[in-house]
Design a protein around this motif. Structure first.
Motif, short mmCIF file in Angstrom:
data_model
loop_
_atom_site.label_atom_id
_atom_site.label_comp_id
_atom_site.label_asym_id
_atom_site.label_seq_id
_atom_site.Cartn_x
_atom_site.Cartn_y
_atom_site.Cartn_z
N LEU A 89 17.10 -7.29 23.29
CA LEU A 89 17.54 -5.90 23.25
C LEU A 89 18.68 -5.76 22.23
N PRO A 90 18.91 -4.53 21.74
CA PRO A 90 19.98 -4.33 20.75
C PRO A 90 21.34 -4.86 21.19
N ARG A 91 21.68 -4.70 22.47
CA ARG A 91 23.00 -5.18 22.93
C ARG A 91 23.10 -6.70 22.84
N HIS A 92 21.94 -7.39 23.02
CA HIS A 92 21.95 -8.84 22.90
C HIS A 92 22.20 -9.26 21.44
N TRP A 93 21.50 -8.55 20.52
CA TRP A 93 21.71 -8.86 19.10
C TRP A 93 23.15 -8.56 18.68
N ASP A 94 23.72 -7.48 19.21
CA ASP A 94 25.11 -7.14 18.88
C ASP A 94 26.06 -8.24 19.35
N TRP A 95 25.82 -8.72 20.56
CA TRP A 95 26.69 -9.77 21.10
C TRP A 95 26.55 -11.05 20.28
N GLN A 129 29.35 -13.51 17.67
CA GLN A 129 29.75 -14.88 18.00
C GLN A 129 29.89 -15.74 16.75
N PRO A 130 30.83 -16.68 16.75
CA PRO A 130 30.98 -17.56 15.58
C PRO A 130 29.79 -18.50 15.45
N GLY A 131 29.35 -18.71 14.21
CA GLY A 131 28.27 -19.65 13.96
C GLY A 131 26.91 -19.01 13.79
N GLY A 132 26.77 -17.77 14.16
CA GLY A 132 25.48 -17.10 13.99
C GLY A 132 24.61 -17.21 15.23
N ALA A 133 23.57 -16.38 15.24
CA ALA A 133 22.70 -16.26 16.41
C ALA A 133 22.02 -17.57 16.77
N SER A 134 21.51 -18.30 15.77
CA SER A 134 20.78 -19.54 16.04
C SER A 134 21.66 -20.57 16.72
N VAL A 135 22.87 -20.74 16.20
CA VAL A 135 23.79 -21.72 16.78
C VAL A 135 24.11 -21.36 18.23
N VAL A 136 24.40 -20.08 18.47
CA VAL A 136 24.77 -19.64 19.81
C VAL A 136 23.60 -19.81 20.78
N ARG A 185 21.08 -21.92 20.56
CA ARG A 185 20.86 -23.34 20.84
C ARG A 185 21.87 -23.86 21.86
N ARG A 186 23.13 -23.42 21.70
CA ARG A 186 24.18 -23.87 22.62
C ARG A 186 23.91 -23.35 24.04
N LEU A 187 23.48 -22.10 24.17
CA LEU A 187 23.18 -21.54 25.48
C LEU A 187 22.01 -22.26 26.15
N VAL A 188 20.98 -22.55 25.36
CA VAL A 188 19.81 -23.25 25.91
C VAL A 188 20.20 -24.65 26.37
N ASP A 189 20.98 -25.36 25.57
CA ASP A 189 21.42 -26.71 25.94
C ASP A 189 22.25 -26.69 27.22
N ALA A 190 23.14 -25.70 27.34
CA ALA A 190 23.97 -25.61 28.54
C ALA A 190 23.11 -25.35 29.78
#
Length: 200
Positions: free
Chosen positions: A105-111, A115-122, A124-129
């Motif tokens: 959703l747009p709010r997810h893309w905005d968030w 975030q530092p590092g860009g969407a892909s980095v964030v 990957r970090r969320l999935v790993d956690a």
């Protein structure tokens, strides 16, 4: 006692440990014990999940050993099927990065954009956690189930069984150790090793 090797199992004659090793080794030990005492009560557990195993002990000791040696060799030589994935395109092939579409959703893309590092980095970090949390819960549950299986089979009539079971599911290591303290040494030690992951 370390119990993570694939194919390793432990046999108990009553509450005493009879043998531990590969299935071939334990099958031979069980066969020898039954030859000495035909009515011996022997239970065998795999060391990973504490599931009870049954052995086909017909034939000569050599035939019994060969039967289970073949089983272990076959299990050890299983190979993963060849990959049917198409060759990777651009990206970071050395890191195994795979490009796929993600719908948010747009709010997810905005968030993500903030975030530092860009969407892909964030992502990957969320999935790993999330994976780490899930794997930890799976390890605890597997240890609880293995301990419960073994304790029901060999410690169900021992003093402290119910208290040990409650402590196991409450994550109370001290309570479990206290409740199982008076058990026969081999049963106590095996149970404590099985449930170690439940208290991590």
């Amino acid at each position: 006692m370390h119990m993570t090797a694939t194919g390793i199992c432990t046999a108990f004659a009553g509450t005493q440990r009879l043998a531990r090793g590969t299935r071939a080794e334990v099958a031979l030990a069980v066969r020898a014990a039954l030859d000495r005492r035909e009515n011996a009560s022997i239970l065998v557990f795999d060391d990973r999940e504490a599931r009870q195993l049954e052995f086909d002990l017909r034939g000569t000791p050599e035939e019994v050993a060969a039967r289970y040696a073949e089983t272990e060799t076959t299990a050890g030589n299983e190979q993963e099927p060849a990959s049917t994935e198409a060759p990777r395109g651009r990206g970071r092939p050395k890191l195994g990065v795979v490009a796929r579409e993600v719908t948010l959703l747009p709010r997810h893309w905005d968030w993500l954009a903030a975030q530092p590092g860009g969407a892909s980095v964030v992502l990957r970090r969320l999935v790993d956690a999330a994976r780490h949390v899930g794997e930890a819960k799976d390890r605890v549950r597997a240890a609880q189930e293995a301990g419960h299986r073994f304790m029901t089979a060999l410690a169900g009539d021992l003093r402290g069984y119910e208290d040990a079971l409650r402590a196991l599911y409450a994550g109370d290591r001290a309570g479990f150790d206290a409740a199982s303290g008076a058990w026969p040494d081999d049963v106590r030690d095996y149970a404590r090793t099985l449930v170690e992951g439940a208290f991590a």
